[in-house]
Design a protein around this motif. Sequence first.
Motif, PDB file in Angstrom:
ATOM      1  N   THR A 122       0.812  -1.216   0.000  1.00 20.66           N
ATOM      2  CA  THR A 122       0.000   0.000   0.000  1.00 20.66           C
ATOM      3  C   THR A 122       0.843   1.262   0.000  1.00 20.66           C
ATOM      4  N   PHE A 156     -17.720  -6.125  -3.149  1.00 18.36           N
ATOM      5  CA  PHE A 156     -17.307  -4.975  -2.342  1.00 18.36           C
ATOM      6  C   PHE A 156     -15.801  -5.025  -2.066  1.00 18.36           C
ATOM      7  N   SER A 157     -15.249  -6.234  -1.891  1.00 17.41           N
ATOM      8  CA  SER A 157     -13.798  -6.360  -1.703  1.00 17.41           C
ATOM      9  C   SER A 157     -13.062  -5.906  -2.958  1.00 17.41           C
ATOM     10  N   GLN A 159     -14.142  -3.756  -5.146  1.00 18.20           N
ATOM     11  CA  GLN A 159     -14.260  -2.296  -5.188  1.00 18.20           C
ATOM     12  C   GLN A 159     -13.173  -1.639  -4.336  1.00 18.20           C
ATOM     13  N   LYS A 160     -13.016  -2.142  -3.127  1.00 16.94           N
ATOM     14  CA  LYS A 160     -12.042  -1.550  -2.211  1.00 16.94           C
ATOM     15  C   LYS A 160     -10.617  -1.702  -2.723  1.00 16.94           C
ATOM     16  N   LYS A 162      -9.857  -1.812  -5.836  1.00 24.98           N
ATOM     17  CA  LYS A 162      -9.804  -1.207  -7.173  1.00 24.98           C
ATOM     18  C   LYS A 162      -9.513  -2.257  -8.252  1.00 24.98           C
ATOM     19  N   THR A 185     -17.953  -2.445 -10.256  1.00 28.39           N
ATOM     20  CA  THR A 185     -16.488  -2.363 -10.287  1.00 28.39           C
ATOM     21  C   THR A 185     -15.977  -1.690 -11.559  1.00 28.39           C
TER      22      THR A 185
END
Length: 280
Positions: A122, A156-157, A159-160, A162, A185
């Motif tokens: 990250t 949703f994972s 999406q988070k 990217k 997405t």
Amino acid sequence: SMASHLSLVLDLAPAHWHRADLSLAQFLPQLLVFLNAHVALTHANSLAVFAALPGKSVMLHPAATGPVAPDANAYTPFRELDAAVVANLVAELDPVAAAAPTALVGALTKALCYINRISPGTSTPSSDRASDPRILILSVSPDLSTSYIPIMNAIFSAQKMKITIDACQIFGPDTVFLQQAAHLTGGAYLFLDRRDALLQYLIMAFLPPAATRKVLAVPTQDKIDFRAACFCHKNIVDIGFVCSVCLSIFCQPVPVCSTCRTKFPIKTLKRLNASRPPPP
């Protein structure tokens, strides 16, 4: 050019492939050409292939396989990729277990975990990241309503993280969940009208990475089915009743939410029951 990672999730439900007008033997060579095209775009591109089988999901590539015999007429990375996918697919296909539900969510989750493992940390600036991760789901199965919650969690994972999710429904009815996955997405959903043009669809719609699609006319969805599955009976519903605390969905008013155990006033239940449309 920037490297791109593709994780392919392949639906291998024997019960649905047997009913198709495109056999698995006809499908596989076209798929391998598409995978080779992705690898050939740039030397830094990476690839993973996951199979959703009845009751289990497995990784077909990269996987440990024996040495491939050299062939002067074949590009070695293409030959190794083809040999690994075909050998592992043949080893995993089990007609006896065909009655079990296809583990599409399991394969999708493994693809997300694999991308998370190979992605830069990250702390890496987004402009320096080496991969543009995306997942392509090639599906032949209809929606499995019991998988609504886990597949939405996977969406949703993505999406988070990217991660773009593309979906191609090769035959059968349109899938509500995969439509929503592509829409949420920023991916593309495609229902295959002509099975004989599969390779052309794959290359034109799904070969370009997300960054390149901004300047291309990628297929878009005219209509998206946003229906959800109720948490009580796992049925896809047109009108649902949502818990005001945890947002669980039910097909009828309930006195106590089965998810968070919130109790609702009797007056509210009566009002909701009175407002329900009459059964067809």
